[in-house]
Design a protein around this motif. Structure first.
Motif, PDB file in Angstrom:
ATOM      1  N   GLU A   1       0.871  -1.163  -0.013  1.00  0.00           N
ATOM      2  CA  GLU A   1      -0.067   0.044   0.006  1.00  0.00           C
ATOM      3  C   GLU A   1       1.013   1.224  -0.055  1.00  0.00           C
ATOM      4  O   GLU A   1       0.284   2.439  -0.221  1.00  0.00           O
ATOM      5  CB  GLU A   1      -0.912  -0.125   1.278  1.00  0.00           C
ATOM      6  N   ARG A   2       2.129   1.222   0.104  1.00  0.00           N
ATOM      7  CA  ARG A   2       3.065   2.493   0.309  1.00  0.00           C
ATOM      8  C   ARG A   2       3.696   2.702  -1.043  1.00  0.00           C
ATOM      9  O   ARG A   2       4.025   1.448  -1.917  1.00  0.00           O
ATOM     10  CB  ARG A   2       4.014   2.045   1.354  1.00  0.00           C
ATOM     11  N   ASP A   3       3.961   3.921  -1.424  1.00  0.00           N
ATOM     12  CA  ASP A   3       4.584   4.043  -2.792  1.00  0.00           C
ATOM     13  C   ASP A   3       6.089   4.562  -2.490  1.00  0.00           C
ATOM     14  O   ASP A   3       6.298   5.617  -1.899  1.00  0.00           O
ATOM     15  CB  ASP A   3       3.919   5.233  -3.455  1.00  0.00           C
ATOM     16  N   PHE A   4       6.905   3.578  -2.920  1.00  0.00           N
ATOM     17  CA  PHE A   4       8.525   3.833  -2.771  1.00  0.00           C
ATOM     18  C   PHE A   4       9.103   4.513  -3.940  1.00  0.00           C
ATOM     19  O   PHE A   4      10.324   4.058  -4.146  1.00  0.00           O
ATOM     20  CB  PHE A   4       8.981   2.463  -2.276  1.00  0.00           C
TER      21      PHE A   4
ATOM     22  N   MET B   1      12.650   5.838  -3.532  1.00  0.00           N
ATOM     23  CA  MET B   1      13.809   4.972  -3.444  1.00  0.00           C
ATOM     24  C   MET B   1      14.078   4.569  -4.925  1.00  0.00           C
ATOM     25  O   MET B   1      15.251   4.184  -5.466  1.00  0.00           O
ATOM     26  CB  MET B   1      13.528   3.819  -2.867  1.00  0.00           C
ATOM     27  N   LEU B   2      13.409   4.631  -5.786  1.00  0.00           N
ATOM     28  CA  LEU B   2      13.490   3.928  -7.355  1.00  0.00           C
ATOM     29  C   LEU B   2      14.217   5.376  -7.856  1.00  0.00           C
ATOM     30  O   LEU B   2      15.031   5.079  -8.831  1.00  0.00           O
ATOM     31  CB  LEU B   2      12.338   3.715  -8.020  1.00  0.00           C
ATOM     32  N   ASP B   3      13.818   6.613  -7.510  1.00  0.00           N
ATOM     33  CA  ASP B   3      14.549   7.605  -8.080  1.00  0.00           C
ATOM     34  C   ASP B   3      15.862   7.581  -7.540  1.00  0.00           C
ATOM     35  O   ASP B   3      16.927   8.075  -8.290  1.00  0.00           O
ATOM     36  CB  ASP B   3      14.028   9.020  -7.790  1.00  0.00           C
TER      37      ASP B   3
END
Length: 94
Positions: free
Chosen positions: A5-8, A11-13
């Motif tokens: 449910e969390r948008d990470f 971290m991908l950036d």
């Protein structure tokens, strides 16, 4: 995924930034931290003392940057997710 449910996206950036700035090919954050050529250039913060031995340089970036902008943030993230951070707590309390 532990927290679907969390948008990470941030971290991908980080990985995208690393790929662009350091020509990295790391597939994930763990691989980046373990094998980063850039991070390997950061040496342990020590200074030569008057008696010829070495001690910690508390003016080094580990103390001025990594603790307030890395370790403390990691601890906060753990608290937000209800994850205990005993090793991080030990560093902070040291």
């Amino acid at each position: 995924k532990a927290f679907p449910e969390r948008d990470f996206k941030f971290m991908l950036d980080y990985l995208t930034l690393e790929r662009v700035t350091h020509n990295s090919k790391h597939a994930n954050i763990k691989d980046s931290f373990k094998n980063s050529e850039q991070l390997a250039l950061i040496k342990t913060p020590t200074v030569k003392l008057e008696d010829g031995t070495y001690g910690l340089d508390t003016e080094g970036r580990f103390f001025t940057d990594d603790i307030p902008y890395g370790v403390l943030i990691a601890r906060w993230v753990g608290q937000e997710f209800g994850v205990e951070t005993p090793f991080i707590d030990e560093i902070i309390e040291w």
